[in-house]
Design a protein around this motif. Structure first.
Motif, mmCIF file in Angstrom:
data_model
loop_
_atom_site.group_PDB
_atom_site.id
_atom_site.type_symbol
_atom_site.label_atom_id
_atom_site.label_comp_id
_atom_site.label_asym_id
_atom_site.label_seq_id
_atom_site.Cartn_x
_atom_site.Cartn_y
_atom_site.Cartn_z
ATOM 1 N N ALA A 25 28.583 28.412 -1.792
ATOM 2 C CA ALA A 25 29.152 29.582 -1.122
ATOM 3 C C ALA A 25 28.095 30.628 -0.780
ATOM 4 O O ALA A 25 28.203 31.305 0.246
ATOM 5 C CB ALA A 25 30.241 30.202 -1.993
ATOM 6 N N TYR A 26 27.081 30.772 -1.625
ATOM 7 C CA TYR A 26 26.050 31.784 -1.381
ATOM 8 C C TYR A 26 24.852 31.242 -0.613
ATOM 9 O O TYR A 26 23.978 32.003 -0.211
ATOM 10 C CB TYR A 26 25.622 32.424 -2.706
ATOM 11 C CG TYR A 26 26.683 33.351 -3.247
ATOM 12 C CD1 TYR A 26 26.722 34.680 -2.862
ATOM 13 C CD2 TYR A 26 27.671 32.882 -4.102
ATOM 14 C CE1 TYR A 26 27.710 35.529 -3.326
ATOM 15 C CE2 TYR A 26 28.671 33.716 -4.569
ATOM 16 C CZ TYR A 26 28.683 35.040 -4.179
ATOM 17 O OH TYR A 26 29.671 35.875 -4.637
ATOM 18 N N ALA A 27 24.802 29.946 -0.383
ATOM 19 C CA ALA A 27 23.666 29.325 0.300
ATOM 20 C C ALA A 27 23.325 29.975 1.650
ATOM 21 O O ALA A 27 22.133 30.151 1.952
ATOM 22 C CB ALA A 27 23.899 27.826 0.474
ATOM 23 N N PRO A 28 24.289 30.363 2.469
ATOM 24 C CA PRO A 28 23.927 30.955 3.763
ATOM 25 C C PRO A 28 23.147 32.266 3.665
ATOM 26 O O PRO A 28 22.512 32.675 4.628
ATOM 27 C CB PRO A 28 25.290 31.212 4.428
ATOM 28 C CG PRO A 28 26.246 30.300 3.744
ATOM 29 C CD PRO A 28 25.739 30.170 2.339
ATOM 30 N N TYR A 29 23.196 32.919 2.513
ATOM 31 C CA TYR A 29 22.559 34.228 2.373
ATOM 32 C C TYR A 29 21.231 34.199 1.628
ATOM 33 O O TYR A 29 20.439 35.130 1.734
ATOM 34 C CB TYR A 29 23.509 35.192 1.643
ATOM 35 C CG TYR A 29 24.880 35.222 2.254
ATOM 36 C CD1 TYR A 29 25.083 35.712 3.535
ATOM 37 C CD2 TYR A 29 25.985 34.733 1.569
ATOM 38 C CE1 TYR A 29 26.342 35.727 4.112
ATOM 39 C CE2 TYR A 29 27.248 34.743 2.134
ATOM 40 C CZ TYR A 29 27.410 35.243 3.409
ATOM 41 O OH TYR A 29 28.651 35.248 3.974
ATOM 42 N N VAL A 30 20.994 33.169 0.861
ATOM 43 C CA VAL A 30 19.848 33.136 -0.048
ATOM 44 C C VAL A 30 18.519 33.349 0.663
ATOM 45 O O VAL A 30 17.681 34.132 0.209
ATOM 46 C CB VAL A 30 19.840 31.823 -0.867
ATOM 47 C CG1 VAL A 30 18.569 31.680 -1.674
ATOM 48 C CG2 VAL A 30 21.059 31.768 -1.776
ATOM 49 N N ARG A 38 23.458 37.515 -7.610
ATOM 50 C CA ARG A 38 23.805 37.442 -9.028
ATOM 51 C C ARG A 38 24.623 36.203 -9.387
ATOM 52 O O ARG A 38 24.400 35.600 -10.447
ATOM 53 C CB ARG A 38 24.543 38.715 -9.443
ATOM 54 C CG ARG A 38 24.802 38.775 -10.921
ATOM 55 C CD ARG A 38 25.400 40.131 -11.322
ATOM 56 N NE ARG A 38 25.905 40.039 -12.669
ATOM 57 C CZ ARG A 38 27.088 39.522 -12.999
ATOM 58 N NH1 ARG A 38 27.896 39.070 -12.074
ATOM 59 N NH2 ARG A 38 27.466 39.456 -14.250
ATOM 60 N N PRO A 39 25.578 35.761 -8.567
ATOM 61 C CA PRO A 39 26.355 34.577 -8.940
ATOM 62 C C PRO A 39 25.527 33.314 -9.155
ATOM 63 O O PRO A 39 26.004 32.368 -9.770
ATOM 64 C CB PRO A 39 27.321 34.404 -7.764
ATOM 65 C CG PRO A 39 27.504 35.794 -7.257
ATOM 66 C CD PRO A 39 26.132 36.417 -7.388
ATOM 67 N N LEU A 40 24.299 33.302 -8.688
ATOM 68 C CA LEU A 40 23.450 32.132 -8.909
ATOM 69 C C LEU A 40 22.702 32.221 -10.237
ATOM 70 O O LEU A 40 22.039 31.269 -10.636
ATOM 71 C CB LEU A 40 22.474 31.955 -7.750
ATOM 72 C CG LEU A 40 23.119 31.770 -6.380
ATOM 73 C CD1 LEU A 40 22.063 31.445 -5.332
ATOM 74 C CD2 LEU A 40 24.198 30.703 -6.404
ATOM 75 N N GLU A 41 22.819 33.358 -10.911
ATOM 76 C CA GLU A 41 22.132 33.555 -12.185
ATOM 77 C C GLU A 41 23.082 33.611 -13.379
ATOM 78 O O GLU A 41 22.657 33.779 -14.504
ATOM 79 C CB GLU A 41 21.317 34.855 -12.125
ATOM 80 C CG GLU A 41 20.249 34.822 -11.041
ATOM 81 C CD GLU A 41 19.513 36.145 -10.910
ATOM 82 O OE1 GLU A 41 20.025 37.185 -11.375
ATOM 83 O OE2 GLU A 41 18.418 36.135 -10.333
ATOM 84 N N ILE A 42 24.349 33.457 -13.134
ATOM 85 C CA ILE A 42 25.364 33.612 -14.177
ATOM 86 C C ILE A 42 25.437 32.378 -15.069
ATOM 87 O O ILE A 42 25.330 31.254 -14.603
ATOM 88 C CB ILE A 42 26.737 33.880 -13.526
ATOM 89 C CG1 ILE A 42 26.732 35.265 -12.883
ATOM 90 C CG2 ILE A 42 27.865 33.754 -14.523
ATOM 91 C CD1 ILE A 42 27.972 35.555 -12.073
ATOM 92 N N PRO A 83 32.780 25.886 0.432
ATOM 93 C CA PRO A 83 32.728 26.022 1.891
ATOM 94 C C PRO A 83 33.465 24.913 2.646
ATOM 95 O O PRO A 83 34.030 25.153 3.718
ATOM 96 C CB PRO A 83 31.230 26.002 2.202
ATOM 97 C CG PRO A 83 30.594 26.531 0.963
ATOM 98 C CD PRO A 83 31.450 25.992 -0.166
ATOM 99 N N ALA A 84 33.513 23.714 2.091
ATOM 100 C CA ALA A 84 34.224 22.605 2.743
ATOM 101 C C ALA A 84 35.734 22.819 2.747
ATOM 102 O O ALA A 84 36.452 22.141 3.494
ATOM 103 C CB ALA A 84 33.882 21.285 2.057
ATOM 104 N N LEU A 85 36.215 23.748 1.929
ATOM 105 C CA LEU A 85 37.653 23.986 1.811
ATOM 106 C C LEU A 85 38.058 25.401 2.233
ATOM 107 O O LEU A 85 39.193 25.819 1.995
ATOM 108 C CB LEU A 85 38.097 23.726 0.366
ATOM 109 C CG LEU A 85 37.889 22.296 -0.127
ATOM 110 C CD1 LEU A 85 38.151 22.196 -1.620
ATOM 111 C CD2 LEU A 85 38.766 21.330 0.650
#
Length: 151
Positions: A25-30, A38-42, A83-85
């Motif tokens: 979900a956050y891949a487009p912004y990284v 932050r959600p990638l570090e949780i 993202p696929a859903l």
């Protein structure tokens, strides 16, 4: 599609799927962010153990999740859909669930933040009645803070 969405408390066995959804979900912004969102570090295992992580399932598949933070009001700490859903009502169902939980727990508003770069997310939240109340660099991340007053 919304009729086959089930929301239940997340379980320890959901950790990998939740982490994978967050990454996707956050891949487009990284690439455009100076530090990872932050959600990638949780530590999702720890968050699930804390008890305020909820999973959305459709056709038996974990499709999205929402995490609450009630330490200083009622906040959505993280909400994401595979993202696929996306565009099937899963995010809307999770957001509605969060609003009902906030109201049931006696809160008069629900707050969240999103990366400033995530214009699509901000428009989606606005379409659900959320308004911007702050914008600042927080924890080294450029964030937009939104809230919705609950009836």
């Amino acid at each position: 599609m919304q009729d086959d969405i089930v929301i239940r408390q997340a379980k320890a066995g959901d950790v990998v799927a939740i982490r994978d959804i967050a990454v996707a979900a956050y891949a487009p912004y990284v690439a455009d962010m100076p530090i990872p969102p932050r959600p990638l570090e949780i530590d999702y295992a720890r968050q699930i153990d804390a008890g305020d992580t909820w999973a959305a399932l459709t056709a038996g598949r974990l499709a999205g999740f929402v995490v609450f933070d009630t330490r200083a009001g009622f906040w959505i700490d993280n909400i994401a859909v595979d993202p696929a859903l996306q565009a099937r009502g899963i995010g809307s169902r999770l957001l509605d669930y969060a609003e009902r939980q906030a109201s049931a727990r006696g809160f008069d508003r629900l707050r969240l933040y999103t990366p400033a770069i995530a214009r699509k997310n901000r428009a989606w939240y606005a379409g659900h009645g959320y308004i911007e109340f702050d914008r600042r660099v927080d924890e080294g991340r450029d964030r937009v803070f939104l809230e919705k007053r609950l009836v």
